[in-house]
Design a protein around this motif. Sequence first.
Motif, short mmCIF file in Angstrom:
data_model
loop_
_atom_site.label_atom_id
_atom_site.label_comp_id
_atom_site.label_asym_id
_atom_site.label_seq_id
_atom_site.Cartn_x
_atom_site.Cartn_y
_atom_site.Cartn_z
N TRP A 38 0.82 -1.23 0.00
CA TRP A 38 0.00 0.00 0.00
C TRP A 38 0.85 1.27 0.00
O TRP A 38 0.44 2.29 -0.54
CB TRP A 38 -1.13 -0.03 1.03
N GLN A 104 -2.04 -6.79 1.85
CA GLN A 104 -2.15 -5.52 2.57
C GLN A 104 -3.37 -4.76 2.05
O GLN A 104 -3.89 -5.11 0.98
CB GLN A 104 -0.85 -4.70 2.37
N PRO A 105 -3.85 -3.72 2.75
CA PRO A 105 -5.10 -3.07 2.34
C PRO A 105 -5.11 -2.69 0.85
O PRO A 105 -4.18 -2.07 0.36
CB PRO A 105 -5.15 -1.82 3.23
N TRP A 140 -9.57 -11.44 -2.43
CA TRP A 140 -10.02 -11.02 -1.09
C TRP A 140 -11.33 -11.73 -0.74
O TRP A 140 -11.51 -12.24 0.36
CB TRP A 140 -10.21 -9.50 -1.02
N SER A 158 -3.41 -5.85 7.94
CA SER A 158 -4.26 -4.66 8.10
C SER A 158 -3.48 -3.40 7.76
O SER A 158 -4.07 -2.33 7.57
CB SER A 158 -4.74 -4.54 9.55
N ASP A 230 -11.74 -6.71 9.89
CA ASP A 230 -11.05 -5.43 10.00
C ASP A 230 -11.86 -4.33 9.32
O ASP A 230 -11.98 -4.32 8.09
CB ASP A 230 -9.67 -5.57 9.34
N GLY A 232 -11.04 -1.36 8.73
CA GLY A 232 -10.18 -0.61 7.81
C GLY A 232 -10.16 -1.26 6.43
O GLY A 232 -10.49 -0.63 5.42
N VAL A 233 -9.81 -2.54 6.39
CA VAL A 233 -9.77 -3.25 5.10
C VAL A 233 -11.17 -3.34 4.52
O VAL A 233 -11.36 -3.20 3.31
CB VAL A 233 -9.13 -4.65 5.25
N ILE A 236 -11.97 -0.04 2.89
CA ILE A 236 -11.07 0.19 1.74
C ILE A 236 -11.47 -0.71 0.58
O ILE A 236 -11.48 -0.28 -0.58
CB ILE A 236 -9.59 -0.06 2.16
N GLY A 297 -9.37 2.16 12.10
CA GLY A 297 -10.17 1.53 11.04
C GLY A 297 -11.52 2.21 10.89
O GLY A 297 -12.02 2.42 9.78
#
Length: 415
Positions: A38, A104-105, A140, A158, A230, A232-233, A236, A297
């Motif tokens: 990322w 990774q994100p 994913w 994350s 997560d 955050g992910v 995103i 997140g």
Amino acid sequence: MTRMSESLDERARAILLGNDRGGYTVPTAGLYPFQWNWDSAFAAWGFSTFDPDRAWTELETLFAHQWPDGMVPHIVFHRDDEGYFPGPTVWSTGRTPATSGISQPPVAATMARLVLAADPSHRERAAALVPKLLDWHRWWIRARVRDGVACIVHPWESGRDNAFDWDVGMANVDGSDVGPYQRRDTGHVDPSMRPTKAEYDRYLALVQFGRGIGWDQVRLADEGPFLMADPGVAFILIRACEDLAVLAAEVGADPGDAAEMAEGLRAGLDTLWNDARGHWDARDLRTDTFANVLSSGAWLCWLAGAGRPEMEAHLATAWGAVRHGLPTMDPAHPGFDARRYWRGPAWPFYNALVAMGLRDAGKDAEAERLRADTAALIRNGGFNEYFDPVEGTPCGGSDFTWTAAVWLTWAGRER
Ligand code: DGY
């Protein structure tokens, strides 16, 4: 533009060029000597302000190392460097060049869209990337979406390594038997700003588990010692699927099921809402327990159009408690640590992502405040990895690629 901003622009460009290793950019010399997933996507966004051709190369190099199953690894070890641990022999993924075994994100589609917007003449290169992005997003869904929501199998996946979010899941990971090892990060940066030894023992135990099952990505999620949803992910990935659908339409490429993926993921988001506490929260799928912490997140909810009034109130409270930008953890929480990596510090690149969401949600004043705060941190402290949000002190690595990138694209661009 003032003289001061001009010289900071020059400095930011010099950092990107100085961290360029030929086709890929390291996050910072010393601490992170390879290509990180990322970080690299943000580097591309930064390059797009003065060298769009180089911006596309950054993304192309990253995707040249995509695994056959669609995964884009979190590190590509382009060349040897003894200054980093855990290196290729610890991961042992069998890839050439070596890579890590987790992801990774997935910010790359969002960054690719911004890179194209900076110079629409590179349509063909964008179109060539679309099927690869699609493969990654589908990976994913297949390998990490469980219970309808995006999960991670390692805190490093994350990108928010030592966030308090992961403590509940990491409590079930046995790090007592990982054997002797020598950390390298604490030789580059003050150890009080880095994850602890107990966290590192568990990080390694998770790597050893992955290696033990030959990095079978589905088994990692279904059988591994750590699996946490997560926010955050999750946010995103929704945003990335939406951006990918738009990017594909813009360049006349097949968008596949990008829009459907976004829709499906959005339907699963509710399981991340911690009703008792009134905020988005990470959840341990092994024990069905919330992390019970307002953490970084959650600040990305606006990026996926998932803002709620409660989150606006939390934003105002967190902002009121610190003087410099957005803290990555609730400052009122006993675990808040203003200088320790993801347990409190303000990160310029992360602020840029949060602000992107706020702006899209029509919260222009908040987005502008975040930009101005971030610009002040950089002006006063330099292009560091992150900053103490209470005192404004620069922390972590210096001359950081994504800090320079977001200066050029966002923080240094007064509207
Ligand atoms: C590290 O080594 O600290 C990295 O964040 C792992 O990706």
